[in-house]
Write a protein that holds these residues in place. Sequence first.
Motif, PDB file in Angstrom:
ATOM      1  N   TRP A 191      -3.739  15.919  10.995  1.00 28.67           N
ATOM      2  CA  TRP A 191      -2.478  15.576  10.346  1.00 28.67           C
ATOM      3  C   TRP A 191      -2.811  15.425   8.861  1.00 28.67           C
ATOM      4  O   TRP A 191      -3.487  14.477   8.463  1.00 28.67           O
TER       5      TRP A 191
ATOM      6  N   ALA B 100       0.977   3.961  -2.936  1.00 32.02           N
ATOM      7  CA  ALA B 100       0.640   5.364  -2.643  1.00 32.02           C
ATOM      8  C   ALA B 100       1.767   6.278  -3.117  1.00 32.02           C
ATOM      9  O   ALA B 100       1.524   7.327  -3.729  1.00 32.02           O
TER      10      ALA B 100
ATOM     11  N   HIS C  47      -4.762   4.011  -1.129  1.00 34.55           N
ATOM     12  CA  HIS C  47      -3.503   3.334  -0.802  1.00 34.55           C
ATOM     13  C   HIS C  47      -2.778   4.004   0.360  1.00 34.55           C
ATOM     14  O   HIS C  47      -2.269   3.346   1.253  1.00 34.55           O
ATOM     15  N   LEU C  48      -2.743   5.342   0.362  1.00 30.55           N
ATOM     16  CA  LEU C  48      -2.054   6.038   1.447  1.00 30.55           C
ATOM     17  C   LEU C  48      -2.759   5.788   2.779  1.00 30.55           C
ATOM     18  O   LEU C  48      -2.119   5.454   3.772  1.00 30.55           O
TER      19      LEU C  48
ATOM     20  N   HIS D 244       0.820  -1.214   0.000  1.00 26.51           N
ATOM     21  CA  HIS D 244       0.000   0.000   0.000  1.00 26.51           C
ATOM     22  C   HIS D 244       0.852   1.261   0.000  1.00 26.51           C
ATOM     23  O   HIS D 244       0.577   2.211  -0.724  1.00 26.51           O
TER      24      HIS D 244
ATOM     25  N   ASN E  55      -2.070   0.682   8.478  1.00 24.22           N
ATOM     26  CA  ASN E  55      -1.271  -0.509   8.775  1.00 24.22           C
ATOM     27  C   ASN E  55       0.105  -0.189   9.356  1.00 24.22           C
ATOM     28  O   ASN E  55       0.882  -1.099   9.633  1.00 24.22           O
ATOM     29  N   TYR E  56       0.415   1.087   9.497  1.00 25.67           N
ATOM     30  CA  TYR E  56       1.759   1.490   9.938  1.00 25.67           C
ATOM     31  C   TYR E  56       1.960   1.116  11.403  1.00 25.67           C
ATOM     32  O   TYR E  56       1.300   1.656  12.291  1.00 25.67           O
TER      33      TYR E  56
ATOM     34  N   PRO F 237      -1.679  17.813  -0.457  1.00 20.61           N
ATOM     35  CA  PRO F 237      -0.822  18.965  -0.770  1.00 20.61           C
ATOM     36  C   PRO F 237      -1.630  20.227  -1.039  1.00 20.61           C
ATOM     37  O   PRO F 237      -1.684  20.717  -2.156  1.00 20.61           O
TER      38      PRO F 237
ATOM     39  N   PHE G   8       2.852   3.658  14.712  1.00 22.19           N
ATOM     40  CA  PHE G   8       1.939   4.543  15.444  1.00 22.19           C
ATOM     41  C   PHE G   8       1.552   3.905  16.775  1.00 22.19           C
ATOM     42  O   PHE G   8       1.582   4.544  17.823  1.00 22.19           O
TER      43      PHE G   8
ATOM     44  N   ASN H 261       1.046  19.698   8.614  1.00 21.86           N
ATOM     45  CA  ASN H 261       1.016  19.282   7.220  1.00 21.86           C
ATOM     46  C   ASN H 261       2.204  18.373   6.932  1.00 21.86           C
ATOM     47  O   ASN H 261       3.335  18.713   7.254  1.00 21.86           O
ATOM     48  N   GLU H 262       1.924  17.235   6.338  1.00 18.38           N
ATOM     49  CA  GLU H 262       2.999  16.295   5.985  1.00 18.38           C
ATOM     50  C   GLU H 262       3.241  16.436   4.486  1.00 18.38           C
ATOM     51  O   GLU H 262       2.328  16.244   3.698  1.00 18.38           O
ATOM     52  N   ASP H 263       4.425  16.834   4.126  1.00 17.19           N
ATOM     53  CA  ASP H 263       4.720  16.990   2.702  1.00 17.19           C
ATOM     54  C   ASP H 263       5.849  16.038   2.350  1.00 17.19           C
ATOM     55  O   ASP H 263       7.008  16.281   2.646  1.00 17.19           O
ATOM     56  N   LEU H 264       5.481  14.928   1.693  1.00 15.27           N
ATOM     57  CA  LEU H 264       6.469  13.885   1.399  1.00 15.27           C
ATOM     58  C   LEU H 264       7.540  14.361   0.431  1.00 15.27           C
ATOM     59  O   LEU H 264       8.649  13.831   0.422  1.00 15.27           O
ATOM     60  N   SER H 265       7.241  15.388  -0.372  1.00 20.78           N
ATOM     61  CA  SER H 265       8.258  15.819  -1.336  1.00 20.78           C
ATOM     62  C   SER H 265       9.435  16.507  -0.650  1.00 20.78           C
ATOM     63  O   SER H 265      10.501  16.655  -1.249  1.00 20.78           O
TER      64      SER H 265
ATOM     65  N   PHE I  19      -2.118  15.024   4.881  1.00 17.51           N
ATOM     66  CA  PHE I  19      -1.214  14.546   3.823  1.00 17.51           C
ATOM     67  C   PHE I  19      -1.539  15.157   2.467  1.00 17.51           C
ATOM     68  O   PHE I  19      -0.795  14.931   1.512  1.00 17.51           O
TER      69      PHE I  19
ATOM     70  N   GLU J  32      -4.655   3.335   3.631  1.00 19.73           N
ATOM     71  CA  GLU J  32      -4.483   1.943   4.048  1.00 19.73           C
ATOM     72  C   GLU J  32      -3.060   1.713   4.572  1.00 19.73           C
ATOM     73  O   GLU J  32      -2.863   1.015   5.572  1.00 19.73           O
ATOM     74  N   ALA J  33      -2.077   2.335   3.914  1.00 18.00           N
ATOM     75  CA  ALA J  33      -0.689   2.223   4.391  1.00 18.00           C
ATOM     76  C   ALA J  33      -0.572   2.827   5.789  1.00 18.00           C
ATOM     77  O   ALA J  33       0.059   2.255   6.677  1.00 18.00           O
TER      78      ALA J  33
ATOM     79  N   LEU K 121       2.308  16.680  16.284  1.00 22.06           N
ATOM     80  CA  LEU K 121       0.912  17.059  16.490  1.00 22.06           C
ATOM     81  C   LEU K 121       0.499  16.780  17.931  1.00 22.06           C
ATOM     82  O   LEU K 121      -0.150  17.619  18.581  1.00 22.06           O
TER      83      LEU K 121
END
Lengths: 212, 212
Positions: B174, A97, B93-94, A93, B100-101, B178, B104, B191-195, B176, B96-97, A201
């Motif tokens: 939180w 993503a 997908h995000l 997943h 499942n993380y 953009p 946390f 804000n979570e910015d994966l880039s 995700f 669900e990922a 957070l």
Amino acid sequence: MKEQNISRATIDRLPLYFRTLRLAQDEGIDIISSETLGNRLNITPEQIRKDLTSFGQFGKKGVGYYVNELKRCIGDILGLNNHWNIAVIGIGHLGEALANYQNFASMGFNLVALFDTDKEIIGRVVSHIRVSDMTDLKQIIEEKNISIGVIAVPAQFAQAVADQLVEAGIRGIWNFAPVKMDVPASVQLVNEDLSVGLSRLSYFISSARDSQ
Amino acid sequence: MKEQNISRATIDRLPLYFRTLRLAQDEGIDIISSETLGNRLNITPEQIRKDLTSFGQFGKKGVGYYVNELKRCIGDILGLNNHWNIAVIGIGHLGEALANYQNFASMGFNLVALFDTDKEIIGRVVSHIRVSDMTDLKQIIEEKNISIGVIAVPAQFAQAVADQLVEAGIRGIWNFAPVKMDVPASVQLVNEDLSVGLSRLSYFISSARDSQ
């Protein structure tokens, strides 16, 4: 253009500036003030001016920054104008993503390959790319000139994948697995730990509650 | 225990300390030196000592830090000992990922609800939780005492979801997606910015190449 001694905190803010400037460019904005930039990013104008003056003069005093020029320069500093080819390893997943994350392309990264070891996943098409078998990793990384490997496999497999990427000549690894990874100094490693954002957070909520 | 004026950079490192201490605890380690902590985190021992002295004395001079005590204290500072209930909105997908993380749960967050608007997704079980309909958001957030909402929906829906979370009485978001999100000052937003991570890697690779 490349500067030494840029602080980690500034490097972390540069991609945010880059993205905001790109959006401003799309809106047809030619000049943007540090106030407007700051407002869009929740960063003080003073911080923005401090970050940006360390790279030279891009502003028109009392008016603002030239959007195109500043964006190109920040892209140069971050190396985004190299248009690195990247591969994602582990198409669960998280991997799926990441493969579908639109922002990477808009930042100038080209996703060109996906890898997995699962026969059920190999051959599937995700984000217009067919998932390859891990056994072809070295060959495909060389053929497609892939510079960055994104590790999205379960923790227990992450180091072995990193070793294979290093062996294949990768230059950078972006690791999502929660493990301490060993790579040679010649390979750049950035560990992404999603629990950091959530903990930040938690801290802010706790502080807000305490001060109420 | 709560301190004012902790720098953002220090707050970002505290979850890394917390996680490393938890792993050390699992390994049966009672006392850990700043050198060992630093080696596990690629942070200098000086930086670690500087970060940790601002919260008081947890160390035994010349020996190291008491693992249990330091972990409990950092958990207090970060608010992790509150065991916040969280919900993920948008089970693509995000989402669900994220659901499942594993990290946390190990940081003390309880995932208690998942939401989507898609009839195909509502009712599915992900990470032992049945996905609920967004129309039940307010009721479930109140019933399950959910403090944190994780937004993993496409960008164009993110603000509307944030508005619903605020209306439902959420304390932290939180995000995700953009987008620049507007929430009242009483609601904490990260804000979570994966880039950002990928751009940092690009910067390091470019710098390494330039210096070769």
